[in-house]
Design a protein around this motif. Sequence first.
Motif, PDB file in Angstrom:
ATOM      1  N   UNK A  82       0.854  -1.196   0.000  1.00 47.07           N
ATOM      2  CA  UNK A  82       0.000   0.000   0.000  1.00 47.07           C
ATOM      3  C   UNK A  82       0.883   1.236   0.000  1.00 47.07           C
ATOM      4  N   UNK A  83       0.604   2.115  -0.964  1.00 44.62           N
ATOM      5  CA  UNK A  83       1.382   3.353  -1.058  1.00 44.62           C
ATOM      6  C   UNK A  83       0.432   4.540  -1.098  1.00 44.62           C
ATOM      7  N   UNK A  84       0.843   5.686  -0.542  1.00 49.38           N
ATOM      8  CA  UNK A  84      -0.041   6.860  -0.524  1.00 49.38           C
ATOM      9  C   UNK A  84      -0.140   7.499  -1.914  1.00 49.38           C
ATOM     10  N   UNK A  85      -1.306   7.984  -2.205  1.00 48.14           N
ATOM     11  CA  UNK A  85      -1.548   8.653  -3.488  1.00 48.14           C
ATOM     12  C   UNK A  85      -0.667   9.895  -3.592  1.00 48.14           C
ATOM     13  N   UNK A 143      -6.294   3.038  -6.135  1.00 46.09           N
ATOM     14  CA  UNK A 143      -6.699   1.658  -6.371  1.00 46.09           C
ATOM     15  C   UNK A 143      -5.528   0.732  -6.644  1.00 46.09           C
ATOM     16  N   UNK A 144      -5.838  -0.573  -6.826  1.00 42.81           N
ATOM     17  CA  UNK A 144      -4.782  -1.551  -7.086  1.00 42.81           C
ATOM     18  C   UNK A 144      -4.217  -1.384  -8.504  1.00 42.81           C
ATOM     19  N   UNK A 145      -2.950  -1.758  -8.680  1.00 40.17           N
ATOM     20  CA  UNK A 145      -2.326  -1.696  -9.999  1.00 40.17           C
ATOM     21  C   UNK A 145      -1.365  -2.867 -10.176  1.00 40.17           C
ATOM     22  N   UNK A 165       0.862  -3.122  -6.667  1.00 38.26           N
ATOM     23  CA  UNK A 165       0.626  -2.505  -5.369  1.00 38.26           C
ATOM     24  C   UNK A 165      -0.781  -1.954  -5.316  1.00 38.26           C
ATOM     25  N   UNK A 166      -1.031  -1.141  -4.292  1.00 33.98           N
ATOM     26  CA  UNK A 166      -2.335  -0.499  -4.155  1.00 33.98           C
ATOM     27  C   UNK A 166      -2.118   0.923  -3.657  1.00 33.98           C
ATOM     28  N   UNK A 167      -2.685   1.864  -4.393  1.00 28.85           N
ATOM     29  CA  UNK A 167      -2.577   3.282  -4.034  1.00 28.85           C
ATOM     30  C   UNK A 167      -3.797   3.634  -3.185  1.00 28.85           C
TER      31      UNK A 167
END
Length: 186
Positions: A82-85, A143-145, A165-167
């Motif tokens: 999970x990463x921050x937008x 969202x996920x990518x 990952x997922x933003x």
Amino acid sequence: MKKLILSASVALFALTMNAQELKDEHAGHAHTKKPATSIVKADVAVKTEATIKTDAIVKTDASLKTVAEVLVVNKEMHDFGKIPQGKPVTYVFQVTNSGTSPLKISNVQASCGCTTPEWDKENAIPAGGMQKITVGYNAMAEGPFTKPVTITYNDGATKVINIKGEVWKTPAESAPANSGLNEIKN
């Protein structure tokens, strides 16, 4: 192959007989006449040595593609979690040349503009050597990518690596100030 040669010989004999005149020797003298019945035509496909060799090459061409890969990657999928937008992230893939001759990476192509690969475009990787490919991801979309990145090397060979990952969406406002915290300290 023996059937092919035998069939070709029969066809050649039939054609020769059809073209010649027959001699009929009887009662002390000879008559020349055409045969009363024609010899059956033989439709035979004769392959020359060149076409036989070509067929062999076509049949073995598929087996030639099972050559051992010389480009070895430390991992084929990197998960950022999970990463921050709005916060770009990067990962460094390590590629090794397991072959016996230099390996040239001609291109590293991402599937979209949000993914940016960087690598040494000038130097080949010597046999047994290592090089780095840095892959960046601009985490703007929530969202996920999963993003594939294709490495092209040695005049057309390819290897695909992936990032995922997922933003998560960052809050529009900062966290409210906690005025009670100052009162507790006092």
